[in-house]
Design an enzyme around this catalytic site. Sequence first.
Site, PDB file in Angstrom:
ATOM      1  N   GLU A  38       6.579 -14.366  -7.439  1.00 34.08           N
ATOM      2  CA  GLU A  38       7.800 -14.809  -6.917  1.00 34.08           C
ATOM      3  C   GLU A  38       8.280 -16.103  -7.392  1.00 34.08           C
ATOM      4  O   GLU A  38       7.786 -17.047  -7.336  1.00 34.08           O
ATOM      5  CB  GLU A  38       8.099 -14.840  -5.394  1.00 34.08           C
ATOM      6  CG  GLU A  38       9.327 -14.948  -5.111  1.00 34.08           C
ATOM      7  CD  GLU A  38       9.796 -15.214  -3.685  1.00 34.08           C
ATOM      8  OE1 GLU A  38      10.918 -15.223  -3.051  1.00 34.08           O
ATOM      9  OE2 GLU A  38       8.904 -15.818  -2.655  1.00 34.08           O
TER      10      GLU A  38
ATOM     11  N   ASP B  65       7.666 -25.034 -12.949  1.00 37.05           N
ATOM     12  CA  ASP B  65       9.219 -24.815 -13.591  1.00 37.05           C
ATOM     13  C   ASP B  65       9.018 -23.525 -14.206  1.00 37.05           C
ATOM     14  O   ASP B  65       8.205 -23.265 -15.036  1.00 37.05           O
ATOM     15  CB  ASP B  65       9.522 -25.791 -14.446  1.00 37.05           C
ATOM     16  CG  ASP B  65      10.716 -25.518 -14.824  1.00 37.05           C
ATOM     17  OD1 ASP B  65      11.544 -24.493 -14.952  1.00 37.05           O
ATOM     18  OD2 ASP B  65      11.355 -26.704 -15.148  1.00 37.05           O
TER      19      ASP B  65
ATOM     20  N   ASP C 194      19.188 -19.618  -7.958  1.00 40.80           N
ATOM     21  CA  ASP C 194      20.315 -20.515  -8.045  1.00 40.80           C
ATOM     22  C   ASP C 194      21.298 -19.696  -8.893  1.00 40.80           C
ATOM     23  O   ASP C 194      20.909 -19.420 -10.228  1.00 40.80           O
ATOM     24  CB  ASP C 194      19.817 -21.757  -8.612  1.00 40.80           C
ATOM     25  CG  ASP C 194      19.163 -22.535  -7.424  1.00 40.80           C
ATOM     26  OD1 ASP C 194      19.271 -22.034  -6.400  1.00 40.80           O
ATOM     27  OD2 ASP C 194      18.126 -23.373  -7.986  1.00 40.80           O
TER      28      ASP C 194
ATOM     29  N   LYS D  42      28.386 -22.730 -13.802  1.00 36.34           N
ATOM     30  CA  LYS D  42      28.845 -23.358 -15.163  1.00 36.34           C
ATOM     31  C   LYS D  42      28.267 -22.349 -16.381  1.00 36.34           C
ATOM     32  O   LYS D  42      26.986 -22.399 -16.489  1.00 36.34           O
ATOM     33  CB  LYS D  42      28.881 -24.848 -15.209  1.00 36.34           C
ATOM     34  CG  LYS D  42      29.670 -25.682 -14.670  1.00 36.34           C
ATOM     35  CD  LYS D  42      29.240 -26.951 -14.886  1.00 36.34           C
ATOM     36  CE  LYS D  42      30.136 -27.743 -13.619  1.00 36.34           C
ATOM     37  NZ  LYS D  42      29.531 -29.020 -13.368  1.00 36.34           N
TER      38      LYS D  42
ATOM     39  N   ASP E 197      23.029 -12.289  -3.009  1.00 40.96           N
ATOM     40  CA  ASP E 197      24.412 -11.799  -2.420  1.00 40.96           C
ATOM     41  C   ASP E 197      25.466 -12.331  -3.459  1.00 40.96           C
ATOM     42  O   ASP E 197      26.568 -11.999  -2.816  1.00 40.96           O
ATOM     43  CB  ASP E 197      24.507 -12.566  -1.140  1.00 40.96           C
ATOM     44  CG  ASP E 197      24.611 -14.072  -1.169  1.00 40.96           C
ATOM     45  OD1 ASP E 197      23.911 -14.629  -1.871  1.00 40.96           O
ATOM     46  OD2 ASP E 197      25.309 -14.360  -0.342  1.00 40.96           O
TER      47      ASP E 197
ATOM     48  N   THR F 143      14.457 -12.534   2.497  1.00 46.68           N
ATOM     49  CA  THR F 143      13.840 -13.586   2.338  1.00 46.68           C
ATOM     50  C   THR F 143      14.736 -14.561   3.237  1.00 46.68           C
ATOM     51  O   THR F 143      15.727 -14.252   4.188  1.00 46.68           O
ATOM     52  CB  THR F 143      14.250 -14.184   1.050  1.00 46.68           C
ATOM     53  OG1 THR F 143      15.718 -14.292   0.813  1.00 46.68           O
ATOM     54  CG2 THR F 143      13.928 -13.059  -0.026  1.00 46.68           C
ATOM     55  N   GLU F 144      14.493 -15.878   3.299  1.00 47.64           N
ATOM     56  CA  GLU F 144      15.209 -16.831   4.243  1.00 47.64           C
ATOM     57  C   GLU F 144      16.954 -16.787   3.907  1.00 47.64           C
ATOM     58  O   GLU F 144      17.463 -16.609   4.821  1.00 47.64           O
ATOM     59  CB  GLU F 144      14.567 -18.403   3.785  1.00 47.64           C
ATOM     60  CG  GLU F 144      15.016 -19.378   5.089  1.00 47.64           C
ATOM     61  CD  GLU F 144      14.669 -20.592   4.477  1.00 47.64           C
ATOM     62  OE1 GLU F 144      13.621 -20.880   3.756  1.00 47.64           O
ATOM     63  OE2 GLU F 144      14.977 -21.769   5.290  1.00 47.64           O
ATOM     64  N   TYR F 145      17.169 -16.643   2.573  1.00 46.50           N
ATOM     65  CA  TYR F 145      18.495 -16.644   2.098  1.00 46.50           C
ATOM     66  C   TYR F 145      19.076 -15.529   2.506  1.00 46.50           C
ATOM     67  O   TYR F 145      20.311 -15.483   2.725  1.00 46.50           O
ATOM     68  CB  TYR F 145      18.698 -17.010   0.548  1.00 46.50           C
ATOM     69  CG  TYR F 145      18.821 -18.587   0.411  1.00 46.50           C
ATOM     70  CD1 TYR F 145      17.589 -19.534   0.575  1.00 46.50           C
ATOM     71  CD2 TYR F 145      19.789 -19.241  -0.110  1.00 46.50           C
ATOM     72  CE1 TYR F 145      17.637 -20.827   0.310  1.00 46.50           C
ATOM     73  CE2 TYR F 145      19.927 -20.404  -0.403  1.00 46.50           C
ATOM     74  CZ  TYR F 145      18.853 -21.290  -0.234  1.00 46.50           C
ATOM     75  OH  TYR F 145      18.962 -22.690  -0.484  1.00 46.50           O
ATOM     76  N   GLU F 146      18.213 -14.550   2.479  1.00 48.25           N
ATOM     77  CA  GLU F 146      18.972 -12.972   2.669  1.00 48.25           C
ATOM     78  C   GLU F 146      19.413 -12.845   4.217  1.00 48.25           C
ATOM     79  O   GLU F 146      20.659 -12.459   4.651  1.00 48.25           O
ATOM     80  CB  GLU F 146      17.832 -12.090   2.330  1.00 48.25           C
ATOM     81  CG  GLU F 146      18.211 -10.583   2.598  1.00 48.25           C
ATOM     82  CD  GLU F 146      17.204  -9.459   2.078  1.00 48.25           C
ATOM     83  OE1 GLU F 146      16.230 -10.060   1.338  1.00 48.25           O
ATOM     84  OE2 GLU F 146      17.379  -8.326   2.121  1.00 48.25           O
TER      85      GLU F 146
HETATM   86  N1  SAM Z   1      13.670 -17.179  -3.023  1.00 42.89           N
HETATM   87  C1  SAM Z   1      14.083 -17.978  -1.655  1.00 42.89           C
HETATM   88  C2  SAM Z   1      15.003 -17.112  -0.657  1.00 42.89           C
HETATM   89  O1  SAM Z   1      15.594 -16.244  -1.018  1.00 42.89           O
HETATM   90  O2  SAM Z   1      15.120 -17.487   0.612  1.00 42.89           O
HETATM   91  C3  SAM Z   1      14.859 -19.221  -2.107  1.00 42.89           C
HETATM   92  C4  SAM Z   1      16.231 -19.121  -2.739  1.00 42.89           C
HETATM   93  S1  SAM Z   1      16.909 -20.707  -3.271  1.00 42.89           S
HETATM   94  C5  SAM Z   1      18.729 -20.408  -3.389  1.00 42.89           C
HETATM   95  C6  SAM Z   1      16.396 -20.683  -4.799  1.00 42.89           C
HETATM   96  C7  SAM Z   1      14.891 -21.486  -5.071  1.00 42.89           C
HETATM   97  O3  SAM Z   1      14.585 -21.395  -6.613  1.00 42.89           O
HETATM   98  C8  SAM Z   1      15.091 -22.735  -4.814  1.00 42.89           C
HETATM   99  O4  SAM Z   1      14.078 -23.115  -3.830  1.00 42.89           O
HETATM  100  C9  SAM Z   1      15.001 -23.466  -5.967  1.00 42.89           C
HETATM  101  O5  SAM Z   1      14.280 -25.008  -6.237  1.00 42.89           O
HETATM  102  C10 SAM Z   1      14.089 -22.550  -6.952  1.00 42.89           C
HETATM  103  N2  SAM Z   1      14.193 -22.585  -8.262  1.00 42.89           N
HETATM  104  C11 SAM Z   1      15.330 -22.860  -9.060  1.00 42.89           C
HETATM  105  N3  SAM Z   1      15.050 -22.732 -10.312  1.00 42.89           N
HETATM  106  C12 SAM Z   1      13.604 -22.736 -10.401  1.00 42.89           C
HETATM  107  C13 SAM Z   1      12.866 -23.144 -11.608  1.00 42.89           C
HETATM  108  N4  SAM Z   1      13.207 -23.213 -12.913  1.00 42.89           N
HETATM  109  N5  SAM Z   1      11.555 -22.909 -11.294  1.00 42.89           N
HETATM  110  C14 SAM Z   1      11.129 -22.586 -10.008  1.00 42.89           C
HETATM  111  N6  SAM Z   1      11.976 -22.596  -8.939  1.00 42.89           N
HETATM  112  C15 SAM Z   1      13.159 -22.716  -9.108  1.00 42.89           C
END
Ligand code: SAM
Length: 215
Positions: free
Chosen positions: A45, A97, A119, A123, A155, A194-197
């Site tokens: 994931e 990353d 995310d 932009k 979403d 997921t948490e966000y879901e």
């Molecule tokens: N997947 C989780 C959920 O659905 O509840 C978290 C969603 S959150 C909006 C997006 C996560 O992706 C953040 O914790 C962010 O730090 C991580 N993320 C964004 N870009 C990333 C990258 N290039 N590498 C690793 N993680 C990344």
Amino acid sequence: MRLKNIPRARDVIAASRWAVDEPEKMKGRWAEEFGEPADAPVHLEIGTGKGRFILELSKEHPDINYIGLEKYSSVLLRGVEIQDELMLKNLRFIRGDAELITEYFLPGSIDRIYLNFSDPWPKERHAKRRLPSRQFLARYDTILSPGGTIEFKTDNRDLFDFAVEEVPGSAFEIAQLTYDLHADPVMNEGNIMTEYEEKFSALGNKICKYILVRR
Ligand code: SAM
């Protein structure tokens, strides 16, 4: 995304048996890290956040090895603390990353990639940072096995439309797609929120999802 810095997060992650802080050193060593059976599937994931989704999956499927990758220590901390207690043998977390995944995993070594509520990077000049962009699909093509799949849910309709448009230029095709996951009995079967879901569906937002396979 506003991020609260938690100073102890780096130390907790560095000390955890279940978290990897220097994932480049693990390239080609994941099977050894997970142990027998060496041919167990590995599901990754990307952007795991606090790791809730991958913790649930790991409990449900002890025969599959799971890796949760998250960029920020302060976000990942909670998942690592829970795993420090649960000690699920088939779960590891990486603080790293996504742009560097080809440095973390050998070609063809991952069997499924989950992207959950990535995310949006709204932009246009940041489009290549979006996790379902063509640049990322090319990286996924490298690390995924021949039968490898990608599952993406969000979403955010703009991000999802962008993601769908990126597929034809990639090595993948859409096998399944829905614009309302929770109302789709086939695609929603066995769905883990997921948490966000949970947060966004409670607000009435519909959840979009696709599953990609190789063409
Ligand atoms: N997947 C989780 C959920 O659905 O509840 C978290 C969603 S959150 C909006 C997006 C996560 O992706 C953040 O914790 C962010 O730090 C991580 N993320 C964004 N870009 C990333 C990258 N290039 N590498 C690793 N993680 C990344």
